[in-house]
Design a protein around this motif. Structure first.
Motif, PDB file in Angstrom:
ATOM      1  N   VAL A  77      -5.780  -1.450   1.209  1.00  0.00           N
ATOM      2  CA  VAL A  77      -5.652  -1.761   2.637  1.00  0.00           C
ATOM      3  C   VAL A  77      -6.943  -2.387   3.165  1.00  0.00           C
ATOM      4  O   VAL A  77      -6.920  -3.403   3.867  1.00  0.00           O
ATOM      5  CB  VAL A  77      -5.306  -0.491   3.442  1.00  0.00           C
ATOM      6  N   SER A  84       0.853  -1.182   0.000  1.00  0.00           N
ATOM      7  CA  SER A  84       0.000   0.000   0.000  1.00  0.00           C
ATOM      8  C   SER A  84       0.893   1.237   0.000  1.00  0.00           C
ATOM      9  O   SER A  84       1.816   1.337  -0.793  1.00  0.00           O
ATOM     10  CB  SER A  84      -0.969  -0.027   1.197  1.00  0.00           C
ATOM     11  N   ASP A  92      -2.159  -3.558   8.456  1.00  0.00           N
ATOM     12  CA  ASP A  92      -1.436  -2.654   7.565  1.00  0.00           C
ATOM     13  C   ASP A  92      -0.237  -2.143   8.342  1.00  0.00           C
ATOM     14  O   ASP A  92      -0.384  -1.390   9.309  1.00  0.00           O
ATOM     15  CB  ASP A  92      -2.326  -1.494   7.115  1.00  0.00           C
TER      16      ASP A  92
END
Length: 259
Positions: free
Chosen positions: A172, A148, A250
């Motif tokens: 994400v 990401s 994440d």
């Protein structure tokens, strides 16, 4: 066919002809895994990545892939199946790293539908449907890592990145939901959010505009740009069994950018 590596774990890394993808491929191979790297516009760079890995005693193969053309994914899956059998006498991969993409911002007032669609095809739709196409090849207990960006996280809001960050933010969210959906097969899904890293993104922006480096580096806790190996080591950890209890996360790898 290499009969010595039939039990070797194999990881596919998209966009590994340079930058973070190359760094990840090298670090993953250094941990004893075989790697299949993909490239689009830079076949020579892909071969350089393969050569570095092989020179260090690792195993690697390069395959072409345009992440923005999802209609080619079934053919890519077939090509990957053939490479697995020829090179490793294997039927499955352990991991998939969705890293291919492009950088660069565009002011909202200048954004066109074509440009927005390109962000979507390459940064969100491509990784999403490549994962779907390769899912039958991923072994139970495997790992998926989606690259990401720290631009999609709270704390970094730079003008001109609404389109780019929106797609990375979508990736994400998709990663988190896929972690739940694929948990029945014990497949872990995480995303990694690099900060400013010395890569070729933005048409090799850091080489073309070195004057911006000091200002960006000053925004990190460690006072420097990230290097591909910095992020590559985190990706290698996330596809390894050392991260077997991490999924749906994440993870920011930015040297404390914008703390």
């Amino acid at each position: 066919m290499n009969e010595q590596t039939t039990d070797q774990k194999i990881v596919v890394i998209t966009g590994a002809s340079s930058g973070i993808g190359r760094g990840a491929a090298i670090e993953i191979a250094a941990r004893g895994m075989g790697v299949v790297i993909t490239y689009n516009a830079r076949p020579a760079g892909a071969e350089e990545t393969v050569a570095v890995i092989r020179d260090s005693g690792g195993t690697a193969v390069a395959l072409p892939l345009d992440i923005g053309r999802s209609e080619t994914f079934p053919d890519f899956a077939d090509a990957l199946t053939g490479v697995l059998r020829r090179e490793w006498n294997a039927e499955r991969i352990h991991g998939l790293v969705n890293n291919a993409g492009f950088g660069g911002g565009m002011a909202f007032e200048e954004m066109t539908e074509d440009a927005f669609d390109e962000y979507y095809r390459v940064l969100l739709r491509g990784p999403y449907f490549l994962t779907q196409a390769l899912l039958p090849l991923i072994e139970d207990g495997g790992a998926i890592v989606n690259t990401s960006s720290s631009a999609a996280r709270p704390g970094e809001t730079e003008p001109g990145y609404s389109g780019y960050a929106a797609m990375k933010g979508g990736l994400v969210v998709a990663s988190r939901f896929l972690a739940k959906e694929l948990s029945g097969r014990a497949i872990r899904v995480n995303s990694i959010a690099p900060g400013p890293t010395r890569t070729r993104l933005g048409d090799n922006a850091f080489e073309r505009f070195p004057q911006v480096i000091d200002g960006i580096a000053a925004k990190t806790a460690f006072g420097r740009l990230g290097e591909p190996a910095d992020v590559g080591k985190v990706i290698a950890f996330l596809v390894s069994d050392d991260s077997a209890w991490i999924t749906g996360q994440d993870i920011q790898a930015s040297g404390g950018y914008a703390l």
